[in-house]
Design an enzyme around this catalytic site. Sequence first.
Site, short mmCIF file in Angstrom:
data_model
loop_
_atom_site.label_atom_id
_atom_site.label_comp_id
_atom_site.label_asym_id
_atom_site.label_seq_id
_atom_site.Cartn_x
_atom_site.Cartn_y
_atom_site.Cartn_z
CD GLU A 130 -2.91 1.15 2.34
OE1 GLU A 130 -3.75 2.06 2.40
OE2 GLU A 130 -2.82 0.26 3.20
N GLY A 270 3.18 2.56 10.41
CA GLY A 270 3.01 1.89 11.68
C GLY A 270 2.75 0.40 11.52
CD GLU A 273 -4.98 -2.09 5.81
OE1 GLU A 273 -5.62 -1.43 4.96
OE2 GLU A 273 -4.00 -1.63 6.42
CG HIS A 306 -5.98 0.96 12.80
ND1 HIS A 306 -6.75 2.10 12.73
CD2 HIS A 306 -5.49 0.77 11.55
CE1 HIS A 306 -6.72 2.58 11.50
NE2 HIS A 306 -5.95 1.79 10.76
CD GLU A 307 -2.88 -1.75 10.79
OE1 GLU A 307 -3.39 -2.05 9.69
OE2 GLU A 307 -2.54 -0.59 11.06
CG HIS A 310 -7.73 -1.77 8.26
ND1 HIS A 310 -8.59 -0.92 7.60
CD2 HIS A 310 -6.67 -1.02 8.64
CE1 HIS A 310 -8.07 0.30 7.60
NE2 HIS A 310 -6.91 0.27 8.22
#
Length: 887
Positions: A130, A270, A273, A306-307, A310
């Site tokens: 990404e 950081g 995902e 967070h990941e 996703h």
Amino acid sequence: MDRKASTPKPATVYLKDYQPPAWQIEAVELEFDLDPQATRVRSRLQFRRAPETGPDTPLHLDGEALELLGIALDGEPLTADRYRLDEAGLEVRGLPETGVLEIETRINPSANTELSGLYTSSGNFCTQCEAEGFRRITFYPDRPDVMARFTTTLRADKAATPVLLSNGNPIASGELEDGRHYVTWQDPFPKPCYLFALVAGDLGWIQDRFVTRSGREVDLYIYVQKHNLDKCDHAMASLKHAMRWDEEVYGREYDLDRYMIVAVDDFNMGAMENKGLNVFNSRYVLARPDTATDADYQNIESVIGHEYFHNWSGNRVTCRDWFQLSLKEGFTVFRDQEFSSDMNSRGVQRIGDVNILRTHQFREDAGPMAHPVKPDHYVAIDNFYTVTVYNKGAEVVRMLHTLLGAEGFRRGCDLYFERHDGQAVTTDDFVNAMEAATGVSLQQFRRWYDQAGTPELEVERHYDPQARTCALTLRQHCPPTPGQSDKQPFHIPVAMGLCDREGRALPLRLYGEAAAGGESRVLELCREEETFVFQDIPAEPVPVLLRGFSAPVKLALDYTDAELALLSAHESDPFCRWEAGQTLARRLLLTHPPQALDADTARPLIEAARRTLADTALDPALRALALTLPAEGYLAEFVDPIEPEQLHAARQALRLTLSRALRPDLEACYEQLTETGAYSPDAASAGRRRLRNLCLNYLIACEDDSAYQLALRQYEQAGNMTDSLAALQALVNSDCPQREAVLEDFYSRWQQDTLVVDKWLSLQATADRADTLERVQALTGHPAFSLSNPNKVYALLRAFAQGNPVGFHQASGAGYRFIGEQIRTLDGRNPQVASRLAAAFTDWRRYNPTRQAGMRTELEKMRDAGGVSRDLYEIAARSLGDDTGTN
């Protein structure tokens, strides 16, 4: 040579030019023969022409830094007249409606300093695709709306590379000749290529298991370098918490047989995902009490969540194009913020999130890099992984939650996932699902996605004692931003209440309502000006607006100091209580010269701080936040021009005044909070350490031997990194005679732990000392620093440029010249990191003419350098006012 005369201006990509892909890739088979210098990649692309695509339309495959070894169609090699190879990629002509295209390429992972595509980190293979990294692995339509099922086979030397990982589930493995082995992975879910991942090397792992609510067993793995295996337990626990939370709050189960996390030292971001195989910067995985702070523990939990989140908000439903980036990132940041709130302290989490927004995103909105949550053009998409897309995007989702209520928002999310599972969609699709699930019109609300800038909310109040009514007139205005001079009114939810002069909440009854509707409600401001009249108000009240910071706006309300003191002592909403104290402190700092910030002038703030220190019923973390003075970056939003020395001097003077006036209280609080038991990262324990270390920070402002000894004793006796680092920070920012010896001792203890050494670098880069620039320059030659490692660059150079305004903005311009030179050097190695470091220059117009000239010169050097990357060119050109947004 003039760069503009020799190098073409990078092309701008526009949302208005979006076209659906002419060809779809339905299935991909990848084979990797891994070698650090010469990895061979074979791809088999099962393609299909889109129904609306003409038969003569060629298939364009993006490619960058690839050596083409062969290309075949349905098993037959293609002749040279059937394809064209250039810097943009590979174009294949004369294709049938369906078929299989086979391509073989060779790449050099060890030479990939951009850390985009396939590269090596600490001897291991790793990918980051990404936003546009897959084109550096093989030729492919590298865009998020091309979704395919991937099967990946990895081959490598077994002794050197025993671990071979990719997306999905393993379906085959075995031994090969010459000491090699292979593993084949299959991902049953269609995905865009930006979610592809590969990790291979000599790694250790920990393993656990999670049972979903439907009874499925999922194997969980965390892979790290073997010497870090004892630092993975917190990450594993955080993953299991996130999986359970997503089931309970959103009804989302994990969908593969295994979930894998890999920690690497060299990573631009950081974490990532990738479906079933998340690749993390090691700083967001590794934790042990003696090496990680409370903030590290909380950040790990947040980023792990967070990941994982996703998997649905980004993977199962993904972006149609990169202009829709906040579709996944803003939504998922909101989800991880709520997860962290439920795992820790909701009030503390909310204040922290708002602090980031107001200190960084508001500044972005006010400068040349301002852009909507859904941008309409870009030069380099890597530059739009911004606080606007992420953090303001999360606030937009939060406003939907506020307007629709928790149940309505959940129905909207369920419908969104149901409608679009397996699809690449837009922010409009997300909002449409919310409308369809609740029946609420959100047409005007969409402006939050399309209009840049921070709305300003002005409030006028009028109390009528005869009628016993209180009228609040709300006016909104959004300043012009680049490319958007005229703004239409936003749909702004204003959570509010009224309290009496004793701080008690009043029941709220709007004019025309039959009865009061509670002590808090949400007003919806949809026009430029609206008046809301409340009845049955016995005496003039104090309005409390933006409870929970219900909208990302700047609030102007003429509170008296007494009213602010009242709210800071009695308001029930943690954000508004904290904000009242911050406003009181900000007024003092911006209306008095440093020498006038004495005990008499600061009396209201001193008394409020004394009450807060004594309020043992209040969460210690909230007490610490209430006692923390506004940051210089936030204060800079209220002055023009920005004079960093003046802001710093005022803040330091007020800190010293508070320290002297409250010394007995601070010392008593510090001693009361001393812990003797084993370390725990739980919210309550972390809150106590936070308040205790804030007391230490105030006490050392006195710069006397007693304070020095207190900090030295804490450093020597600390049983965890939180207390050790807090003591070191206090000493680094003081004139303590033992300062240098303690810095040397810390490095000698931890020089083998790269993440701890990063903390050591950052403390020196942000030190409040006249010689900090010279020290930072010297540290670039220290063995602990490497320009090739993003974490090191961020720890030293970005910490100095963005975290030490006095040092960076020194009048001589030496700070600008130093960082500018580092950026230009970095750009040839890693453009993403270089452009992020260049963000320190973007608001150059807000300073005095001398500083403007120094920063402008460095920006011009960046823009005009020969061979400048798209990433850095865009930052420099937009900062200088060059129009990169027109055809």
